[in-house]
Design an enzyme around this catalytic site. Structure first.
Site, PDB file in Angstrom:
ATOM      1  N   ASP A   1       0.833  -1.041  -0.126  1.00 53.95           N
ATOM      2  CA  ASP A   1       0.102  -0.097  -0.075  1.00 53.95           C
ATOM      3  C   ASP A   1       0.742   1.258  -0.111  1.00 53.95           C
ATOM      4  OD1 ASP A   1      -1.510  -2.142   0.703  1.00 53.95           O
ATOM      5  OD2 ASP A   1      -2.031  -1.282   2.846  1.00 53.95           O
TER       6      ASP A   1
ATOM      7  N   GLU B   1     -10.349  -2.441   4.530  1.00 57.37           N
ATOM      8  CA  GLU B   1      -9.163  -1.845   4.784  1.00 57.37           C
ATOM      9  C   GLU B   1      -8.786  -0.598   4.252  1.00 57.37           C
ATOM     10  OE1 GLU B   1      -6.196  -6.064   4.955  1.00 57.37           O
ATOM     11  OE2 GLU B   1      -6.577  -5.057   2.893  1.00 57.37           O
TER      12      GLU B   1
HETATM   13  C1  FRU Z   1      -3.641  -3.737   2.782  1.00 58.84           C
HETATM   14  C2  FRU Z   1      -3.153  -4.260   4.153  1.00 58.84           C
HETATM   15  C3  FRU Z   1      -3.403  -3.074   5.270  1.00 58.84           C
HETATM   16  C4  FRU Z   1      -2.360  -3.394   6.160  1.00 58.84           C
HETATM   17  C5  FRU Z   1      -1.171  -3.520   5.406  1.00 58.84           C
HETATM   18  C6  FRU Z   1       0.068  -4.392   5.696  1.00 58.84           C
HETATM   19  O1  FRU Z   1      -3.221  -4.160   1.692  1.00 58.84           O
HETATM   20  O2  FRU Z   1      -3.537  -5.247   4.286  1.00 58.84           O
HETATM   21  O3  FRU Z   1      -4.641  -3.361   5.795  1.00 58.84           O
HETATM   22  O4  FRU Z   1      -2.005  -2.250   6.948  1.00 58.84           O
HETATM   23  O5  FRU Z   1      -1.809  -4.210   3.950  1.00 58.84           O
HETATM   24  O6  FRU Z   1       0.789  -4.517   5.088  1.00 58.84           O
END
Ligand code: FRU
Length: 503
Positions: free
Chosen positions: A55, A240
């Site tokens: 992300d 998320e």
């Molecule tokens: C989304 C996610 C988020 C988390 C991160 C962990 O892709 O799962 O919810 O903070 O990636 O790398």
């Protein structure tokens, strides 16, 4: 344009250290030369110089610079203990890699979150003269998770008073403890108030299958305000990486938009981002309608959020997403790095038959990539370069285009009575995941299709219908560049812009 890029290889010495021991690792960074020019290396999308990225995080515009942080595993090309990698740009197109901003510490690894410019120093972490940038992120305590606890995700903050170059963790972390819910993460914080400093901070947090809103006067003390989880939302997976922002509407008013990424459960499988349009009063969010809407109908735009602190004179709501999908992100056929961001887009609400649709317009700064532009005539064209922006006019109700190469790889994009489709089943390397080949579809949204724009990089294609009223972002791994474009149902004249590398 230079093909060799100097960057900081963060991994070499860190390799020998245990994952969690590295709170301040800057002194261990080594400068090396390496061309960012491997097969499949995107040439006009941001990628980490080395190793894993997911992300985009902490996107803030401050003193003429766009900051992009990102979920990063500096020791491996697969997901692992998360850090915040960092890059800076003055135009969202050309990026300078920076040292890692946030390392795991005793509270956990560093999951996704946001950064704000605390202009009025509400946190007291800077001074009136030098207000801080404050990053708000999720701590993921792997040890507590392994022990079977539920409260292993908490929110922490870190601050910088040197324009994002170095970061200090707040001593009182975590600032928001976990009430006993496994998925409690990805804080996106924004200022709800006026420019003079009257107002409060709002944190939009993903909590399992709902969004929770918290408020704070100072980014340190947080109070729960409300929850949002309408019965008709998409719940195929965990919620998320939310984002909440206000956008003008065509009637002169405004609406609030709530982005919620969800994995799995996207329309074309795996990861995707739904959005809600409605009203927010500083406490509750209420959505209009009862239809799930998707930001991008391609398979590869996830966990995207928008930049904070964009100046009022600019006024855009600028977005970048992670151009991958958890279904295959860890197995895509690249070695030196894994995954890229999407192109930057400006999010705008358009009213269509009384309904608000969130359009993703490619930002105008992308024009800087153009080397040359030519109008080509015909429905079977030889493309001049592997990096291209192609503009087509749609002339018929149903249309189709095929991009192909001498290896017989092809991508098919079109519309028929059933809606929009994109087929990457024979686009190149596909065997790394059995779901990668699946054909992708999108509803036509009742729009009148007039224009189509393609951005083709070495391992992706982004398709913008009607300047982004409907978008499909997809990764592809062709055996050689796509050099042929056949069209049906399009105008004869096609504008082809050759694009240059940003590295
Ligand atoms: C989304 C996610 C988020 C988390 C991160 C962990 O892709 O799962 O919810 O903070 O990636 O790398």
């Amino acid at each position: 344009m230079h093909s060799i890029k100097k960057y900081l290889a963060l991994s070499l010495l860190i390799l020998s250290l245990p994952n969690f021991a590295q709170e301040k690792g800057n002194e261990n960074e080594v400068s090396v030369e390496r061309p960012l020019n491997e097969p499949f290396r995107p040439q006009f999308h941001f990628t980490p110089a080395a190793n894993w990225m997911n992300d985009p995080n902490g996107m803030v515009y401050y003193e003429g610079e766009y900051h992009l942080f990102y979920q990063h595993h500096p020791q491996s090309n697969i997901w692992g203990p998360m850090h915040w990698g960092h890059a800076i740009s003055t135009d969202m197109i050309h990026w300078e890699h920076q040292p890692i901003a946030l390392f795991p510490d005793k509270h956990g690894t560093i999951f996704s979150g946001s950064t704000v410019a605390d202009i009025h120093n509400t946190s007291g972490l800077g001074t009136a003269e030098t207000p801080p940038l404050v990053a708000i992120f999720t701590y993921h305590d792997v040890k507590a998770e392994k022990e079977g606890k539920l409260d292993f995700q908490t929110q922490g903050i870190a601050y910088s008073t040197d324009r994002g170059r170095t970061w200090s963790k707040y001593e009182g972390n975590p600032v928001l403890k976990n009430p006993g819910i496994r998925d409690f993460r990805d804080p996106k914080v924004s200022w709800y108030g006026d420019k003079e400093g009257n107002g409060k901070w709002i944190m939009t947090l993903a909590v399992k299958d709902k969004i929770s809103f918290y408020s704070s006067p100072n980014l340190i003390d947080w109070q729960h305000e409300s929850d949002f989880n309408p019965a008709w939302g998409a719940y195929g997976g965990v919620w998320e990486c939310p984002d909440l922002f206000e956008l003008p509407t065509s009637d002169g008013g405004s609406k609030w938009v709530l982005l919620v990424s969800i994995n799995p459960g996207a329309p074309n499988g795996g990861s995707g981002t739904q959005y809600f349009v409605g009203d927010f009063n500083g406490k509750d969010f209420n959505a209009d309608g009862d239809q799930v809407k998707w930001l991008d109908y391609g398979a590869d735009n996830y966990a995207g959020v928008t930049w904070s602190n964009i100046s009022q004179s600019d006024g855009r709501r600028l977005f970048i997403g992670w151009m991958s999908n958890w279904t295959y992100a860890n197995t895509v056929p690249t070695e030196a790095w894994r995954s890229a961001t999407t192109l930057p887009r400006s999010l705008e609400l358009i009213t269509h038959e009384g309904d608000n649709i969130l359009a993703s317009r490619p930002v105008e700064e992308l024009g800087k990539l153009r080397i040359s532009s030519e109008t080509m005539e015909g429905n079977d064209l030889s493309l001049p370069d592997e990096l291209a922006e192609i503009e087509l006019g749609i002339s018929e109700e149903n249309f189709e285009l095929v991009l192909s190469n001498s290896h017989g790889n092809r991508i098919i994009i079109g519309k028929n009575e059933k809606g929009i489709y994109l087929d990457r089943g024979q686009s190149g390397l596909t065997e790394f995941n059995e779901e990668f080949k699946a054909p992708h579809k999108a509803p036509d949204l009742g729009l009148q299709y007039k224009k189509l724009k393609l951005f083709i990089d070495r391992s992706s294609i982004e398709v913008f219908f009607n300047d982004g009223e409907l978008v499909m972002s997809e990764v592809v791994f062709p055996n050689s560049p796509y050099t042929r474009l056949e069209t049906q149902g399009f105008e004869n004249a096609v504008t082809v812009h050759r694009l240059k590398s940003i590295w």
